[in-house]
Design a protein around this motif. Sequence first.
Motif, mmCIF file in Angstrom:
data_model
loop_
_atom_site.group_PDB
_atom_site.id
_atom_site.type_symbol
_atom_site.label_atom_id
_atom_site.label_comp_id
_atom_site.label_asym_id
_atom_site.label_seq_id
_atom_site.Cartn_x
_atom_site.Cartn_y
_atom_site.Cartn_z
ATOM 1 N N THR A 213 8.539 -4.254 -10.743
ATOM 2 C CA THR A 213 7.639 -4.551 -11.488
ATOM 3 C C THR A 213 6.547 -3.432 -11.975
ATOM 4 O OG1 THR A 213 7.764 -6.915 -11.346
ATOM 5 C CG2 THR A 213 5.858 -6.081 -12.630
ATOM 6 N N PHE A 214 6.026 -2.953 -10.720
ATOM 7 C CA PHE A 214 5.191 -1.872 -10.531
ATOM 8 C C PHE A 214 5.733 -0.570 -11.489
ATOM 9 C CE2 PHE A 214 3.213 1.743 -8.072
ATOM 10 C CZ PHE A 214 2.201 1.718 -8.414
ATOM 11 N N TYR A 215 7.103 -0.105 -10.947
ATOM 12 C CA TYR A 215 7.557 0.877 -11.760
ATOM 13 C C TYR A 215 7.949 0.957 -13.305
ATOM 14 C CZ TYR A 215 7.489 3.910 -7.519
ATOM 15 O OH TYR A 215 7.088 4.577 -6.457
ATOM 16 N N SER A 216 8.523 -0.580 -13.622
ATOM 17 C CA SER A 216 8.547 -0.877 -14.963
ATOM 18 C C SER A 216 7.287 -0.409 -15.611
ATOM 19 C CB SER A 216 9.067 -2.204 -14.919
ATOM 20 O OG SER A 216 9.133 -2.578 -16.540
ATOM 21 N N PHE A 217 6.201 -1.025 -15.086
ATOM 22 C CA PHE A 217 4.806 -0.794 -15.861
ATOM 23 C C PHE A 217 4.495 0.596 -15.960
ATOM 24 C CE2 PHE A 217 0.379 -0.116 -15.855
ATOM 25 C CZ PHE A 217 -0.098 -1.082 -16.725
ATOM 26 N N LEU A 218 4.842 1.171 -14.687
ATOM 27 C CA LEU A 218 4.363 2.872 -14.753
ATOM 28 C C LEU A 218 5.377 3.664 -15.945
ATOM 29 C CD1 LEU A 218 4.089 3.718 -11.063
ATOM 30 C CD2 LEU A 218 2.370 3.218 -12.820
ATOM 31 N N ARG A 219 6.726 3.206 -16.042
ATOM 32 C CA ARG A 219 7.564 3.694 -17.048
ATOM 33 C C ARG A 219 6.889 3.338 -18.420
ATOM 34 N NH1 ARG A 219 11.152 2.453 -13.027
ATOM 35 N NH2 ARG A 219 11.735 0.393 -14.269
ATOM 36 N N GLN A 220 6.732 2.026 -18.620
ATOM 37 C CA GLN A 220 5.973 1.568 -19.838
ATOM 38 C C GLN A 220 4.902 2.418 -20.464
ATOM 39 O OE1 GLN A 220 4.237 -2.368 -19.748
ATOM 40 N NE2 GLN A 220 5.401 -2.994 -21.792
ATOM 41 N N ARG B 255 0.770 -1.271 0.188
ATOM 42 C CA ARG B 255 -0.027 0.189 -0.003
ATOM 43 C C ARG B 255 0.769 1.256 0.001
ATOM 44 N NH1 ARG B 255 -3.026 -2.839 4.086
ATOM 45 N NH2 ARG B 255 -2.301 -1.645 5.526
ATOM 46 N N LYS B 256 2.033 1.195 0.680
ATOM 47 C CA LYS B 256 2.842 2.468 0.956
ATOM 48 C C LYS B 256 3.318 2.743 -0.542
ATOM 49 C CE LYS B 256 3.934 2.512 5.666
ATOM 50 N NZ LYS B 256 5.126 2.099 6.628
ATOM 51 N N ILE B 257 3.724 1.759 -1.083
ATOM 52 C CA ILE B 257 4.513 1.891 -2.485
ATOM 53 C C ILE B 257 3.344 2.535 -3.412
ATOM 54 C CG2 ILE B 257 5.365 0.696 -4.433
ATOM 55 C CD1 ILE B 257 6.644 -1.474 -2.156
ATOM 56 N N ARG C 4 2.970 -9.826 -5.306
ATOM 57 C CA ARG C 4 4.218 -10.546 -5.616
ATOM 58 C C ARG C 4 5.222 -9.926 -6.553
ATOM 59 N NH1 ARG C 4 2.080 -11.803 -1.026
ATOM 60 N NH2 ARG C 4 2.528 -14.111 -0.242
ATOM 61 N N GLY C 5 4.798 -8.985 -7.104
ATOM 62 C CA GLY C 5 5.444 -8.310 -8.431
ATOM 63 C C GLY C 5 5.266 -9.261 -9.711
ATOM 64 N N LEU D 241 0.906 4.384 -2.702
ATOM 65 C CA LEU D 241 0.667 5.554 -2.411
ATOM 66 C C LEU D 241 1.487 6.568 -2.659
ATOM 67 C CD1 LEU D 241 -0.819 4.726 1.200
ATOM 68 C CD2 LEU D 241 -2.141 5.851 -0.635
ATOM 69 N N ARG D 242 2.809 6.173 -2.371
ATOM 70 C CA ARG D 242 3.862 7.116 -2.646
ATOM 71 C C ARG D 242 4.000 7.326 -4.317
ATOM 72 N NH1 ARG D 242 8.047 3.583 -1.426
ATOM 73 N NH2 ARG D 242 7.283 3.871 0.615
ATOM 74 N N ALA D 243 3.771 6.301 -5.016
ATOM 75 C CA ALA D 243 3.794 6.535 -6.433
ATOM 76 C C ALA D 243 2.574 7.339 -6.754
ATOM 77 C CB ALA D 243 3.809 5.351 -7.374
ATOM 78 N N SER D 244 1.528 7.194 -6.406
ATOM 79 C CA SER D 244 0.221 8.083 -6.775
ATOM 80 C C SER D 244 0.767 9.356 -6.404
ATOM 81 C CB SER D 244 -1.023 7.584 -6.096
ATOM 82 O OG SER D 244 -1.894 8.237 -6.037
ATOM 83 N N ARG D 245 1.087 9.653 -5.265
ATOM 84 C CA ARG D 245 1.380 11.259 -4.707
ATOM 85 C C ARG D 245 2.567 11.696 -5.902
ATOM 86 N NH1 ARG D 245 1.051 8.959 0.554
ATOM 87 N NH2 ARG D 245 -0.950 9.308 1.205
ATOM 88 N N LYS D 246 3.374 10.901 -6.077
ATOM 89 C CA LYS D 246 4.835 11.500 -6.761
ATOM 90 C C LYS D 246 4.376 11.759 -8.367
ATOM 91 C CE LYS D 246 9.376 10.444 -8.016
ATOM 92 N NZ LYS D 246 10.624 9.618 -7.879
ATOM 93 N N TYR D 247 3.452 10.929 -8.901
ATOM 94 C CA TYR D 247 3.033 11.009 -10.321
ATOM 95 C C TYR D 247 1.550 11.297 -10.712
ATOM 96 C CZ TYR D 247 7.378 8.668 -10.606
ATOM 97 O OH TYR D 247 8.768 8.257 -10.704
#
Length: 164
Positions: free
Chosen positions: A153-160, A27-29, A106-107, A31-37
Amino acid sequence: MRPEEFSESDAGFKIWADADSLSKSIRKIILRASRKYSFKAIFVANRAIVDDSDSENVIMVICPADEGAADDFIASKCDGNSLVITRDLPFARRLMDSGIPVMNDRGILFDERILSRMLEERELHLQMASLGLSKSSKSSGLDDEMIRKFTDTFYSFLRQKGIA
């Protein structure tokens, strides 16, 4: 908020989290990405899990405790410009059949091959358990390696998607 209070005011990218079994670390990961991006992170569960008061991009939807209520809500609202995070393999299949990207905590970003294999393993495990031939292999939680894999995996998807 309750499902009937939810209104879609933004056609942008959204993360939908099937949040009943989502760990605090994951959840923290999100939330952090949601706020940042600046994308919407919508947590759906049958109880309050996330305090959404500190960000306009974070929404907590509390569904009735009825079987499948959270899944049905997510499925009715998400689209191809979403990412759904769930551990529920049959629900992941339902979403993928509708063209929705899905990953677990689990990524693992599901594709047809991976999800089919995991569903087959699940079915075999259930059959063995019903025959008394299987010991429980429930994980006690996420370890640091699993959290790192999710994050990668999450950030790779967001970059893609051009978000991160």
